[in-house]
Scaffold this motif. Structure first.
Motif, short mmCIF file in Angstrom:
data_model
loop_
_atom_site.label_atom_id
_atom_site.label_comp_id
_atom_site.label_asym_id
_atom_site.label_seq_id
_atom_site.Cartn_x
_atom_site.Cartn_y
_atom_site.Cartn_z
N LEU A 31 0.80 -1.09 0.28
CA LEU A 31 0.46 -0.29 -0.29
C LEU A 31 1.11 1.39 -0.19
CD1 LEU A 31 -2.64 1.80 0.12
CD2 LEU A 31 -2.86 0.83 2.82
N PHE A 32 1.85 1.43 1.10
CA PHE A 32 2.62 2.89 0.78
C PHE A 32 4.34 2.21 1.65
CE2 PHE A 32 0.65 2.96 5.28
CZ PHE A 32 -0.87 3.35 4.44
N ASN A 33 4.92 3.06 1.85
CA ASN A 33 6.39 3.18 2.37
C ASN A 33 6.58 4.41 2.99
OD1 ASN A 33 6.39 0.87 0.65
ND2 ASN A 33 7.99 1.54 -1.06
N LYS A 34 7.17 4.13 4.49
CA LYS A 34 7.89 5.49 4.93
C LYS A 34 9.00 5.83 4.16
CE LYS A 34 8.63 5.53 9.68
NZ LYS A 34 9.37 5.08 11.61
N ILE A 35 8.76 7.08 4.40
CA ILE A 35 10.17 7.63 4.19
C ILE A 35 11.16 7.71 5.46
CG2 ILE A 35 11.41 9.49 2.33
CD1 ILE A 35 8.94 7.36 1.03
N THR A 36 12.53 7.08 4.89
CA THR A 36 13.51 7.22 6.09
C THR A 36 14.86 7.53 5.71
OG1 THR A 36 14.13 4.52 5.37
CG2 THR A 36 12.49 5.39 7.26
N PRO A 37 15.08 8.65 5.72
CA PRO A 37 16.17 9.56 4.80
C PRO A 37 17.34 8.99 6.25
CG PRO A 37 14.73 11.09 6.06
CD PRO A 37 14.39 10.16 6.68
N PRO A 38 18.66 8.86 5.66
CA PRO A 38 19.94 8.75 6.45
C PRO A 38 20.14 9.29 8.12
CG PRO A 38 20.14 9.16 4.45
CD PRO A 38 18.34 9.22 4.34
N PRO A 39 20.40 9.29 8.75
CA PRO A 39 20.47 10.16 10.12
C PRO A 39 21.22 11.06 9.59
CG PRO A 39 20.73 7.18 10.23
CD PRO A 39 20.60 7.64 8.89
N VAL A 84 12.10 9.02 -2.58
CA VAL A 84 10.73 7.52 -2.39
C VAL A 84 11.08 6.11 -2.64
CG1 VAL A 84 8.88 6.69 -2.58
CG2 VAL A 84 9.53 9.13 -2.54
N ARG A 85 11.83 6.07 -3.75
CA ARG A 85 12.49 4.92 -3.71
C ARG A 85 13.53 3.37 -3.53
NH1 ARG A 85 10.80 5.72 -9.25
NH2 ARG A 85 12.82 6.70 -9.60
N ASN A 86 14.54 4.66 -3.09
CA ASN A 86 15.78 3.98 -2.86
C ASN A 86 16.16 4.84 -1.04
OD1 ASN A 86 16.80 4.29 -4.90
ND2 ASN A 86 17.76 6.40 -5.07
#
Length: 303
Positions: A94-102, A118-120
């Motif tokens: 359904l959807f992804n959670k965007i997780t930026p690098p620390p 969004v893909r990476n």
């Protein structure tokens, strides 16, 4: 402007796409036909969402991956909100959670807000995840000041919302925002709307913010009788939701029996019916589930 005989949802789409291209209002990717159109000034329009109290008070925001909404995705990340983005055509969930690098810099956050980011920089969110979306931001081809919305015709925005209802990820009063160019705000007769159509509570353009006051009920879940067997086979998460609701005793009869020799016409266009430009993942657009209509509409911002 007087209503034009024979104008349907698709007719409104075509008029807006043509108008944006002919008046050089469109921005990359072009042409905007068969897309949620990106427009010049979209990034500045996205900044206006900060004027909404509903944005300031949110913790989890679902933003469609359309190009003109890139600025909202960036704002959500900069504001340290949980950003959820639907997967392209729901193929992998359904959807992804965007997780930026620390320690991500502003430039890195900008990359995370793009379709490539969004893909990476994301992780999948499963059906059993504890998610409660505070705000939904969707793309549109056309929208009226009353909150009626027209997408590009594939059906994913409506389906995503219905799926979120089914998994308990949204409340009845979860606000829905769309961001468009001023020329995309047009008159849309309510007669064109169907029970699966998603409406919006706020419209943001480069020049104004409109609270629609829309009281029309939003979809209360997946209307299985309008889901084709073909769509079910292409979206694994939809099959999982159907199995779950079937076990709960709900009627999950599909639009057409897969064994039927004469299936009913699908309300969701088949991939072979969709122009090649619509299947280009670079735009990652969302839209509505809807049959072609011959009802009359009027379009106030277009010549």
């Amino acid at each position: 402007m007087e209503a034009l005989a024979g104008v349907s949802k698709q007719g409104i789409r075509e008029r807006i796409w043509d108008y944006m291209e002919s008046h050089d209002l469109a921005d990359f990717p072009r042409p905007v036909h068969h897309r949620i159109p990106n427009f010049k000034g979209s990034y500045l329009a996205c900044q206006r969402i900060k004027d909404l109290e509903v944005f300031a008070g949110t913790q989890e925001v679902k933003v469609d991956p359309d190009k003109p909404l890139e600025g909202v995705r960036l704002l959500a990340l900069q504001s340290k909100k949980t950003l959820l983005v639907p997967t392209p055509r729901l193929r992998t969930g359904l959807f992804n959670k965007i997780t930026p690098p620390p320690g991500a810099t502003k430039d890195m956050l900008r990359k995370c807000a793009t379709s490539q980011g969004v893909r990476n920089f994301s992780i999948p969110v499963g059906l059993d995840s504890s998610v409660l979306v505070d705000l939904i931001v969707v793309g549109s081809v056309a929208v009226s000041e009353k909150g009626w919305r027209i997408g590009k015709g594939e059906g994913y925005a409506d389906l995503e919302y219905a799926m979120m209802v089914s998994m308990g990820a949204v409340r009845e009063g979860t606000p829905i925002v769309t961001i468009v160019h001023d020329c995309q705000v047009v008159d849309i007769p309510e007669a064109l709307l169907e029970d699966h159509d998603l409406t919006v509570d706020y419209i943001i353009t480069p020049t104004r913010v409109v609270a629609t006051g829309c009281a029309r009920p939003k979809p209360a879940g997946i209307i299985w009788s309008k889901v084709s067997y073909e769509m079910l086979t292409k979206i694994p998460v939809l099959r999982s939701l159907r199995d779950r609701e079937k076990r709960a005793g709900k009627d999950v009869t599909l639009q057409a029996d897969p064994g039927s020799q004469h299936p009913a016409p699908s309300t969701i266009r088949r991939p072979q019916d969709i122009p090649q430009s619509q299947t280009d993942d670079s735009s990652l657009c969302q839209a509505d589930i809807e049959p072609a209509s011959t009802l009359t509409s009027s379009c106030v911002c277009l010549p």
